[in-house]
Design an enzyme around this catalytic site. Structure first.
Site, short mmCIF file in Angstrom:
data_model
loop_
_atom_site.label_atom_id
_atom_site.label_comp_id
_atom_site.label_asym_id
_atom_site.label_seq_id
_atom_site.Cartn_x
_atom_site.Cartn_y
_atom_site.Cartn_z
CE1 TYR A 1 1.41 50.91 -46.78
CE2 TYR A 1 1.43 53.23 -47.54
CZ TYR A 1 1.97 52.20 -46.80
OH TYR A 1 2.97 52.40 -45.73
CB ALA A 2 -4.55 55.79 -49.26
CB VAL B 1 -0.13 40.01 -38.26
CG1 VAL B 1 1.07 40.03 -37.72
CG2 VAL B 1 -0.14 40.73 -39.57
CB ALA C 1 -4.64 49.84 -44.88
CE LYS C 2 0.64 51.76 -43.28
NZ LYS C 2 1.03 51.17 -42.19
NE ARG D 1 11.17 43.66 -46.04
CZ ARG D 1 10.86 43.20 -47.40
NH1 ARG D 1 11.74 43.10 -48.23
NH2 ARG D 1 9.62 43.11 -47.81
N GLY E 1 6.49 42.75 -38.30
CA GLY E 1 7.07 43.05 -39.37
C GLY E 1 8.38 43.58 -39.14
CB ALA E 2 10.44 43.05 -36.16
CB SER F 1 1.78 55.71 -44.15
OG SER F 1 2.13 56.13 -45.57
#
Length: 269
Positions: A170-171, A80, A173-174, A32, A29-30, A158
């Protein structure tokens, strides 16, 4: 003044200091944001960097920044979530840049919504990109790390891992990245591989701009409101996270492993 022996170089202000060991790093994810800043940081530290994103074209700008500064970088396209693409990408990196012993699992997406409106596809996309992606990349790269007897893996978590309205996927996953990190630190430590997680708070990126848009707020106003809740009274920059990752990937951090470090401008509950 004595001159450095072969294999050493004099760093500014530190005569006789050995030059950092050049290694090969992969940053996912490089194209940006935090990923791009991390790739630039690792290249500035003397490493060859594979800039991995969905397409080679996406990573071209990051590669250009690194090369313009005199560094070595390669753009690599891969999803990925796809095991075959990951294996092919890591194989290409090993062939063209050298065996990768540094991995930064940064690739991620957001598909925010409240639970009753959150689709199965949005759940699966976020979980697969973050967790399956980190699993596949780590599995592929650890073979090179264990063979070398040295390695660094840094996973991006995160502050949302602590819970955040509208981000159940998202929570989750993080938070999962934190457990993944601690387990790999236990498994890989005896091979000279450290594994840590960095958990950013509010960082000004395209991702947080998208969150502002979802909430119907101007991004500048969104940042100002966030800064008022942060003890250091500003929002974070991608470089704030990249600098910590650079340290964790260094030889000096060899006794730091299995940690989750929040980069949030203050303490979090």
């Amino acid at each position: 003044m004595s001159r450095p022996t072969p294999g050493e170089a004099e760093a500014p202000g530190t005569p006789g200091t050995p030059a950092p060991t050049r290694r090969t790093a992969v940053v996912t994810g490089a194209a940006r944001g935090i990923g791009a800043a991390t790739a630039v940081r690792l290249a500035a530290d003397g490493h060859a960097v594979a800039v991995l994103d969905l397409t080679e074209e996406a990573g071209a700008a990051t590669v250009a920044r690194i090369r313009d500064a005199g560094g070595t970088a390669l753009a690599v396209g891969a999803d990925v979530r796809d095991a075959a693409q990951v294996e092919a990408a890591v194989g290409r990196v090993a062939e063209e840049l050298g065996a990768p012993t540094i991995l930064v699992n940064n690739a991620g997406v957001v598909r925010d919504n409240l639970l009753f409106k959150l689709s199965e596809d949005d759940w699966d996309t976020v979980i697969a990109t973050h967790l399956r992606g980190a699993y596949l990349m780590s599995k592929a790269v650890q073979a090179h790390q264990t063979a070398a007897g040295w390695g660094r893996i840094v996973n991006l978590s995160s502050s949302s891992a602590l819970g955040n309205r509208g981000q159940a996927n998202y929570a989750a996953a993080k938070a999962g990245m934190q457990g993944f990190t601690k387990t790999l630190a236990i498994e890989l430590g005896k091979f000279g591989v450290t594994v840590n997680a960095v958990a950013p708070g509010f960082i000004a990126t395209d991702m947080t701009a998208a969150t502002a848009a979802r909430l119907g707020m101007d991004f500048e106003d969104f940042q100002k409101a966030a800064a008022e809740t942060i003890p250091v009274r500003r929002v974070g920059r991608p470089e704030d996270v990249a600098d910590l990752i650079g340290y964790l990937c260094d030889d000096r951090a060899g006794f730091v492993s299995g940690q989750v470090i929040y980069v949030a401008g203050g303490p979090l509950d």
